[in-house]
Design an enzyme around this catalytic site. Structure first.
Site, PDB file in Angstrom:
ATOM      1  N   ARG A  19     -73.767   2.035 -45.314  1.00 16.23           N
ATOM      2  CA  ARG A  19     -74.019   2.649 -43.996  1.00 16.23           C
ATOM      3  C   ARG A  19     -75.314   2.126 -43.375  1.00 16.23           C
ATOM      4  O   ARG A  19     -75.340   1.754 -42.203  1.00 16.23           O
ATOM      5  CB  ARG A  19     -74.033   4.172 -44.086  1.00 16.23           C
ATOM      6  CG  ARG A  19     -72.661   4.769 -44.339  1.00 16.23           C
ATOM      7  CD  ARG A  19     -72.720   6.275 -44.456  1.00 16.23           C
ATOM      8  NE  ARG A  19     -73.597   6.638 -45.573  1.00 16.23           N
ATOM      9  CZ  ARG A  19     -74.152   7.840 -45.740  1.00 16.23           C
ATOM     10  NH1 ARG A  19     -73.932   8.791 -44.858  1.00 16.23           N
ATOM     11  NH2 ARG A  19     -74.905   8.094 -46.775  1.00 16.23           N
ATOM     12  N   ASN A  37     -69.458   7.943 -44.134  1.00 15.24           N
ATOM     13  CA  ASN A  37     -68.602   7.929 -45.315  1.00 15.24           C
ATOM     14  C   ASN A  37     -67.438   8.881 -45.096  1.00 15.24           C
ATOM     15  O   ASN A  37     -67.596   9.929 -44.486  1.00 15.24           O
ATOM     16  CB  ASN A  37     -69.373   8.385 -46.554  1.00 15.24           C
ATOM     17  CG  ASN A  37     -70.324   7.333 -47.082  1.00 15.24           C
ATOM     18  OD1 ASN A  37     -70.175   6.151 -46.806  1.00 15.24           O
ATOM     19  ND2 ASN A  37     -71.304   7.759 -47.853  1.00 15.24           N
TER      20      ASN A  37
END
Length: 90
Positions: A19, A37
């Site tokens: 990320r 996520n």
């Protein structure tokens, strides 16, 4: 012309700084949107930019950060939402 892609990245992509690395790459490319996520261990991205910017991001997503092991990148064009920044959602 601004485009919007919904991108799903499959593989070993959680717990490997995916990320944060995606956020860094998107900001480097001038892309707005977010990354998060998913509960099934995938990473989901909504990204907005030019066709060239988004193609560069897709290529990067297929490799990801150093410890990622990407199996597949699925993307589709969607409606522009005019994001102002590129954020990590939790």
């Amino acid at each position: 012309m601004l485009k919007h892609y919904n991108i799903t990245v499959k593989g070993k992509v959680q717990g490997v700084w995916y990320r944060k690395s995606t956020q860094d790459k998107a900001r480097e490319l001038g892309i707005t949107g977010f990354v998060k996520n998913l509960s099934n261990s995938d990473v989901y991205i909504e990204a907005e930019g030019s066709q060239n910017q988004l193609q560069s991001l897709i290529k990067w997503c297929a490799i990801g950060p150093e410890f990622a092991n990407v199996d597949d990148v699925i993307f589709e064009e969607s409606q522009v939402k005019a994001y102002q920044d590129f954020e990590i959602l939790h």
